[in-house]
Scaffold this motif. Structure first.
Motif, PDB file in Angstrom:
ATOM      1  N   ALA A   1       0.823  -1.218   0.000  1.00 34.25           N
ATOM      2  CA  ALA A   1       0.000   0.000   0.000  1.00 34.25           C
ATOM      3  C   ALA A   1       0.851   1.260   0.000  1.00 34.25           C
ATOM      4  O   ALA A   1       0.351   2.362  -0.232  1.00 34.25           O
ATOM      5  CB  ALA A   1      -0.927   0.004   1.213  1.00 34.25           C
ATOM      6  N   ARG A   2       2.148   1.102   0.259  1.00 41.68           N
ATOM      7  CA  ARG A   2       3.020   2.253   0.524  1.00 41.68           C
ATOM      8  C   ARG A   2       3.098   3.233  -0.647  1.00 41.68           C
ATOM      9  O   ARG A   2       3.256   4.428  -0.445  1.00 41.68           O
ATOM     10  CB  ARG A   2       4.424   1.735   0.866  1.00 41.68           C
ATOM     11  N   GLY A   3       2.954   2.754  -1.862  1.00 43.98           N
ATOM     12  CA  GLY A   3       3.099   3.634  -3.026  1.00 43.98           C
ATOM     13  C   GLY A   3       1.843   4.426  -3.363  1.00 43.98           C
ATOM     14  O   GLY A   3       1.836   5.186  -4.331  1.00 43.98           O
ATOM     15  N   PHE A   4       0.793   4.270  -2.556  1.00 44.30           N
ATOM     16  CA  PHE A   4      -0.481   4.929  -2.885  1.00 44.30           C
ATOM     17  C   PHE A   4      -0.704   6.126  -1.965  1.00 44.30           C
ATOM     18  O   PHE A   4      -0.554   6.016  -0.743  1.00 44.30           O
ATOM     19  CB  PHE A   4      -1.642   3.935  -2.750  1.00 44.30           C
ATOM     20  N   THR A   5      -1.069   7.262  -2.566  1.00 47.88           N
ATOM     21  CA  THR A   5      -1.349   8.433  -1.747  1.00 47.88           C
ATOM     22  C   THR A   5      -2.810   8.388  -1.291  1.00 47.88           C
ATOM     23  O   THR A   5      -3.704   7.958  -2.030  1.00 47.88           O
ATOM     24  CB  THR A   5      -1.088   9.745  -2.518  1.00 47.88           C
ATOM     25  N   SER A   6      -3.004   8.817  -0.061  1.00 43.99           N
ATOM     26  CA  SER A   6      -4.332   8.812   0.551  1.00 43.99           C
ATOM     27  C   SER A   6      -4.212   9.609   1.839  1.00 43.99           C
ATOM     28  O   SER A   6      -3.147   9.611   2.470  1.00 43.99           O
ATOM     29  CB  SER A   6      -4.729   7.366   0.898  1.00 43.99           C
ATOM     30  N   PRO A   7      -5.294  10.257   2.288  1.00 50.36           N
ATOM     31  CA  PRO A   7      -5.227  10.927   3.590  1.00 50.36           C
ATOM     32  C   PRO A   7      -4.957   9.928   4.713  1.00 50.36           C
ATOM     33  O   PRO A   7      -4.549  10.317   5.803  1.00 50.36           O
ATOM     34  CB  PRO A   7      -6.619  11.554   3.754  1.00 50.36           C
ATOM     35  N   TYR A   8      -5.209   8.647   4.451  1.00 48.80           N
ATOM     36  CA  TYR A   8      -5.045   7.623   5.501  1.00 48.80           C
ATOM     37  C   TYR A   8      -3.743   6.842   5.344  1.00 48.80           C
ATOM     38  O   TYR A   8      -3.527   5.847   6.037  1.00 48.80           O
ATOM     39  CB  TYR A   8      -6.227   6.653   5.482  1.00 48.80           C
ATOM     40  N   ALA A   9      -2.877   7.279   4.413  1.00 50.68           N
ATOM     41  CA  ALA A   9      -1.628   6.541   4.171  1.00 50.68           C
ATOM     42  C   ALA A   9      -0.799   6.470   5.452  1.00 50.68           C
ATOM     43  O   ALA A   9      -0.825   7.385   6.279  1.00 50.68           O
ATOM     44  CB  ALA A   9      -0.836   7.231   3.067  1.00 50.68           C
ATOM     45  N   GLY A  10      -0.080   5.364   5.616  1.00 48.97           N
ATOM     46  CA  GLY A  10       0.760   5.184   6.805  1.00 48.97           C
ATOM     47  C   GLY A  10       0.924   3.709   7.087  1.00 48.97           C
ATOM     48  O   GLY A  10       0.461   2.869   6.305  1.00 48.97           O
TER      49      GLY A  10
END
Ligand SMILES: CC(C)(COP(=O)(O)OP(=O)(O)OC[C@H]1O[C@@H](n2cnc3c(N)ncnc32)[C@H](O)[C@@H]1OP(=O)(O)O)[C@@H](O)C(=O)NCCC(=O)NCCS
Length: 162
Positions: A123-132
């Motif tokens: 999931a690390r390569g995806f931008t999202s307000p919930y990334a982490g």
């Protein structure tokens, strides 16, 4: 215990399960809001006798490939740690895969979700307000997602959770 799709007669019981599991109403409201907006794709209940004891929702996610968000997952406190959550998640993954979805994203505790194959590295390569570190992805139908970068956007109802 059986796992099946929700029906309108389950809605009140699902609210009770969500509120009891999370000790607050935000997740129950999320479920109602996702449903009302037409963003729920699979909403599964675990039923014992007549009683709903667990619930899992898979909702639409904007992503570079057909993907779903898994949230929330809830099991009545007195029925936790008996395999109910695992059954709900495994059946939801199977439904998603057979319907042709290519990935599922979840935000949660890696210690719990990694057993299903969810992986924070994917999931690390995806931008999202919930990334982490708590954002994980599961490829469906193959070992890798169709792309490893891009942007993902959860349904609007998630924004209310803060
Ligand atoms: C998280 C939850 C859905 C799991 O459902 P469950 O039916 O209790 O889980 P299962 O019995 O299928 O699986 C139990 C396993 O998960 C582990 N587990 C359960 N909750 C966990 C958590 N929050 N973090 C890490 N591991 C957890 C247990 O230790 C157990 O591990 P083991 O098999 O190695 O012993 C349930 O405990 C729950 O409703 N919790 C409150 C709400 C919540 O936090 N939901 C998840 C976030 S969306």
């Amino acid at each position: 215990m059986i796992v099946r799709s929700e029906t309108p007669s389950d809605f009140a019981a699902i609210r009770i399960v969500e509120e009891a599991a999370f000790l607050q109403s935000a997740e129950a409201q999320l479920v109602d809001d996702l449903r009302a907006a037409g963003d729920s794709v699979f909403s599964l209940v675990a039923v014992e006798g007549e009683a709903v004891i667990g619930h899992a929702m898979f909702s639409l996610l904007k992503a570079p490939f057909p993907a779903l968000a898994l949230a929330p997952v809830a099991v009545l406190p007195e029925r936790q740690r008996m395999g109910v959550g695992t059954r709900l998640i495994r059946e939801g993954i199977a439904c998603s895969e057979s319907a042709g979805w290519q990935g599922i994203f979840v935000l949660g505790d890696p210690a719990f979700y990694r057993r299903f194959g969810f992986d924070a590295a994917k999931a690390r390569g995806f931008t999202s307000p919930y990334a982490g570190p708590h954002m994980m992805a599961l490829p469906l139908g193959r070992s890798e997602l169709p792309t490893s970068t891009g942007s993902i956007q959860h349904a609007l109802a998630f924004a209310k959770l803060g």
